[in-house]
Structures are given as C-alpha cells and as structure tokens.
Design an enzyme around this catalytic site. Structure first.
Site, short mmCIF file in Angstrom:
data_model
loop_
_atom_site.label_atom_id
_atom_site.label_comp_id
_atom_site.label_asym_id
_atom_site.label_seq_id
_atom_site.Cartn_x
_atom_site.Cartn_y
_atom_site.Cartn_z
N ILE A 6 4.65 -12.43 -42.73
CA ILE A 6 5.73 -12.24 -41.59
C ILE A 6 4.51 -11.46 -40.47
O ILE A 6 4.32 -10.39 -40.70
CB ILE A 6 6.70 -11.26 -42.27
CG1 ILE A 6 7.24 -11.83 -43.28
CG2 ILE A 6 7.77 -11.20 -41.20
CD1 ILE A 6 8.06 -10.88 -43.97
N TYR A 154 8.87 -15.98 -20.47
CA TYR A 154 9.54 -15.83 -22.04
C TYR A 154 10.13 -17.19 -22.13
O TYR A 154 9.85 -17.97 -23.35
CB TYR A 154 10.36 -14.80 -21.87
CG TYR A 154 11.25 -14.52 -23.33
CD1 TYR A 154 10.27 -14.26 -24.60
CD2 TYR A 154 12.25 -14.86 -23.53
CE1 TYR A 154 10.87 -13.95 -25.67
CE2 TYR A 154 13.13 -14.69 -24.70
CZ TYR A 154 12.24 -14.21 -25.80
OH TYR A 154 12.79 -14.24 -27.05
N LYS A 158 8.80 -19.82 -25.27
CA LYS A 158 9.69 -20.31 -26.26
C LYS A 158 10.08 -21.82 -26.27
O LYS A 158 10.16 -22.42 -27.53
CB LYS A 158 10.98 -19.30 -26.36
CG LYS A 158 10.80 -18.01 -26.64
CD LYS A 158 10.01 -17.80 -28.15
CE LYS A 158 10.01 -16.19 -28.38
NZ LYS A 158 9.41 -16.26 -29.81
N THR A 191 17.45 -4.59 -31.23
CA THR A 191 15.91 -4.20 -31.18
C THR A 191 15.18 -3.66 -30.02
O THR A 191 16.05 -3.51 -29.08
CB THR A 191 15.26 -5.55 -31.52
OG1 THR A 191 15.38 -6.43 -30.18
CG2 THR A 191 15.96 -6.33 -32.67
#
Length: 253
Positions: A6, A154, A158, A191
C-alpha cells in the site's frame, strides 16, 4: 498467503486500508515517507507480518530501487496473491493555468500517474514468471472525469490513471493472465488532502466554499468506512478488471 503493498499507508485512506487488511490476517508492506507506529504495533500484537519501507514517489530512481527489492522479497515467498494498492496521491498545485509553477506540476504527475505506472509494470512483469495472481487497485478520483477550475493538473493525472488502468486490463485479458486491475474513486473523505483544499484561495479554486461546507456540514466520508467498502469489493465482490468503481455506486448497490 496473501501480501498487500500500500502506497501512502501512513495516514488517511491508506492507513485505513492497512488496518482492515491486517485485521484480515494479510501481510502488509507500507510504502510512504513517514512511519505509522500504530499499524506496526497492531501487527505485532496480532502476530501479522508488517513492514514499512520509506520511499519518495516523486523520484523514479527511488521507486525502481525500492519496489524491485519489495517485489523480490514477496515473490520469493510464493504468495497466493499480491494486492497492490496504488493509493498515494497529491492535489497540489491548486492554481489556474497561466499561474502554475513548474516544480509542483512535475511532482503531481510523478506521484499520481508515473509512480503507479512504474510500480504496476514492475509487479506484472514479475508475475509473468510465477503463478501468483496480482490484483492492482489504482485509487483515482471523480476529478478524473470532471473538469474542476484550479485542478487542471490533478484532473489530468487522475484521468491518465483511469486510462492506464483500462488499457492495462485489456492487455492482461489478451495475455490470458489471472491478474486484475481496477480503479477506485473514494469520494470526498475527511483527510489531510481536504485540509489542503480548504486552505487554498478562491482566486485559485472556484469551488472553495463548497468544499468548506463539506467539512462544516459533516458531509465528508470517514476513511475507515471507505476502506472497508473497497476491501469488501476486492475480496467478495469479484471486481471486473478494467472497471473504475465509485464509492457511491458500491454503497448504494
């Protein structure tokens, strides 16, 4: 035995994925720049294999060295399956085109797109020599399919990750391997990335107030809940290779 690698596992969604996998008695290799002592202690208490490896995912030479060693160590143990979570990502730079700085542009593309490509390529290459199944989970974003002012880099990185996922899946199917590669869009979570978004300026990011409202109105998803949904999909949902899953469709299904 199953092994999971991970990236970005020291905090946020990566940490939650790692915790859930350790609960499932799966050996975990955490790759990030900082350690997470809580994960290490949890693994020790439960007798589960856990290792943290430091790596700067914006440095391709470091990626190659670190993941060559990780892959060698894991494949040597003849695992039944390797789960590769390309989770690490960065939102910066948040700025309109014409006002972007070169360094954060390059770093974003390296972390969000180049690193997952290099890591996936390495593991699928190694898998050709063994009977080990590799399942790749690329953590993407809704921004991959929606243009957002201030997020051009971004959104682009992605979107590139989505296309890489879909193309690699087609290739694996053509080669008749048992490997699976999927994308996963986790939605808007509570987050540190959201903290970064909220600290940007309205001149740079048109939707700033909307994202502040997500926090104020408690609309942000908890990472543990998102991680549980993802891991359930991987273990019990028979994920379709090449598909990009969104948290909303999984929760509502």
């Amino acid at each position: 035995m199953k092994y999971a690698i991970i990236t970005g596992a020291s905090k946020g969604l990566g940490e939650s994925i790692a915790k859930r996998l350790l609960q499932e008695q799966i050996a975990v290799v955490s790759v990030s720049r900082t350690k997470n002592e809580e994960l290490k202690n949890f693994a020790l208490e439960n007798g589960i294999e856990y290792k943290h490896v430091s790596c700067n995912l914006s440095l391709e030479i470091e990626i190659q060295e670190v993941f060559m060693e990780i892959s060698h160590c894991i494949f040597e143990k003849n695992p039944t399956e390797i789960l590769l979570f390309n989770n690490a990502g960065m939102i910066e730079p948040i700025q309109k085109v014409g006002n972007l700085d070169q360094t954060p542009i390059i770093r974003n593309i390296k972390v969000n797109l180049i690193a997952p490509i290099l890591i996936t390529n390495l593991f699928l290459s190694k898998a050709q020599l063994t009977n080990t199944k590799v399942t790749v989970i690329n953590v993407t974003s809704g921004a991959a399919v929606r243009s957002i002012e201030g997020w051009s880099v971004y959104c682009s990185s992605k979107a590139g990750l989505n296309m890489f996922t879909q193309t690699a899946a087609i290739e694996q199917a053509e080669l008749k391997t048992n490997n699976t590669i999927i994308g996963f869009s986790p939605g808007v979570m509570d987050t540190s990335m959201q903290e970064t978004i909220r600290s940007s300026s309205e001149n740079a990011f048109k939707e700033l107030e909307k994202f502040k409202e997500y926090k104020e109105k408690n609309l942000l998803l908890e990472t543990d809940a998102v991680a549980n949904t993802l891991v359930d999909l991987v273990f019990r949902g028979n994920p379709e290779s090449g598909r990009v899953y969104h948290i909303k469709e999984l929760i509502n299904s």
